[in-house]
Design an enzyme around this catalytic site. Sequence first.
Site, short mmCIF file in Angstrom:
data_model
loop_
_atom_site.label_atom_id
_atom_site.label_comp_id
_atom_site.label_asym_id
_atom_site.label_seq_id
_atom_site.Cartn_x
_atom_site.Cartn_y
_atom_site.Cartn_z
CE LYS A 122 -4.18 -8.80 10.54
NZ LYS A 122 -5.43 -8.64 9.79
CE1 TYR A 159 -8.35 -5.60 3.79
CE2 TYR A 159 -8.02 -6.94 5.76
CZ TYR A 159 -7.59 -6.51 4.52
OH TYR A 159 -6.42 -6.99 4.00
CE1 TYR A 213 -4.04 -1.96 0.21
CE2 TYR A 213 -2.86 -3.24 1.86
CZ TYR A 213 -3.92 -3.09 1.00
OH TYR A 213 -4.88 -4.06 0.93
CG ASP A 224 -12.42 -12.25 8.98
OD1 ASP A 224 -11.55 -12.62 9.79
OD2 ASP A 224 -12.17 -11.57 7.96
C1 LIG Z 1 -5.84 -8.90 8.52
C2 LIG Z 1 -7.19 -9.43 8.27
C3 LIG Z 1 -7.43 -10.37 7.24
C4 LIG Z 1 -6.35 -10.81 6.28
O1 LIG Z 1 -5.32 -11.48 6.90
P1 LIG Z 1 -3.88 -11.58 6.19
O2 LIG Z 1 -3.09 -12.44 7.10
O3 LIG Z 1 -3.37 -10.18 6.08
O4 LIG Z 1 -4.10 -12.19 4.85
C5 LIG Z 1 -8.71 -10.88 7.10
N1 LIG Z 1 -9.71 -10.48 7.91
C6 LIG Z 1 -9.51 -9.58 8.91
C7 LIG Z 1 -10.66 -9.22 9.79
C8 LIG Z 1 -8.26 -9.01 9.12
O5 LIG Z 1 -8.06 -8.11 10.08
#
Ligand SMILES: *Cc1c(COP(=O)(O)O)cnc(C)c1O
Length: 408
Positions: free
Chosen positions: A258, A137, A9, A229
């Site tokens: 993460k 996101y 980015y 998610d």
């Molecule tokens: C960071 C994130 C992703 C993507 O994860 P990456 O390891 O960067 O591919 C997906 N969903 C949420 C809610 C996130 O914060």
Amino acid sequence: MKTALWYPYAQHKTMSTPLKVKKAEGCIITLEDDSQLIDAISSWWCTIHGYSDKQLIQAAHNQNQKFSHIMLGGLTHYPAELCAQKLVDITPNGLNHVFFSDSGSVGVEVAYKMAVQYWKNKGQSNKTTFIALKNAYHGDTTGAMALTDPDEGMHTLFNGALIKHHFIDINNNFENTLKQLCENQNQTIAGFICEPILQGAGGMQLLNPATLRKAKEICDQYNILTIYDEVFTGFGRTGTVFASEQIGITPDIMVLGKGLTGGFIGLAATMATSNIFNAFYHDDYSKAFMHGPTFMGNPTACAVALESITLFYKRNYLSAIQKIESILTKELKTISHSKIKNIRIKGAMACIEVFNESQLKGIEEFAQENGVFLRPFNRFLYTTPAYIISEQELLKICSVIKKFFQLF
Ligand SMILES: *Cc1c(COP(=O)(O)O)cnc(C)c1O
């Protein structure tokens, strides 16, 4: 900057030179010139134990001495098996199956494919689209991008190249809109996906648990799967181990990433209920789930994740997070300034939203001069510290934020 290394980015022509890191330990990043910064954002909120945790290093080392990678095709190993079982044990009741991958985005892709194939296996091949939320996101790969807010998200320019899904606003006539959509189009909708309780990269927006409970009810009624998610919210960020707990329901599919390895190394997990798993369980091979990344269930990553989860409980992070929340609330919640539109605090996250992006200009440099690493996006200045942060370090972060708005 014309460099071999291409940054994320980043406009290379106008970007400022990234800070070169020599060492990172706890919440402290040491730069090449030996200056030190307190990390306020934990590398996009993933390094929940801080950096260079000795125990995680040891766990990785122990596994690396045996084997650092081996595929899960025809082979298996304790780190992946034990990590899967551990995740089943600690996540909301009913998520009994774990499919590993290597990043949050891919974890979301897996959830997406799982939901679509679930319906296909049940003879409903038209159920291929999703309902997602405004400000969502879900990642940077094409499937995940298509589930990210197409207007305000970071992937607007790819709109024409992505599958179209349904986006609805949780703050505007949500229940009726969802109901209508489900009623009219449940024949083509596979699932509803959201970041429970806290939307991250879409602007640190808080979602009402009662509304999400209602959404689950409506989706169940119309045969639409619920996918949470929890790549951002998982592992304590919102004050409970998983944000789902605050809603009090088990989603059909849940994605973790993460903080899963404490930000040590890439690993994601897509978890599913037995109802989902059983739709793939069949004498007919063609019903098998059609996915399998090379590095899925990487032994070193799984061994680190296991240790990270153990440390999460052993170190009593939930009470540390509570303390972080109370400090953030005390220091930041009541600040007011003509630039500030809204302040949101939840668990170990504080976000100050200003009216427009230009009002945060210069904050990174200002923070750096004052010994703190901050990196806002758009109108959102946030901190998501590691749970091991000291009170003194956290107060320093808050004071730099307040100083920027000249509140001292
Ligand atoms: C960071 C994130 C992703 C993507 O994860 P990456 O390891 O960067 O591919 C997906 N969903 C949420 C809610 C996130 O914060």
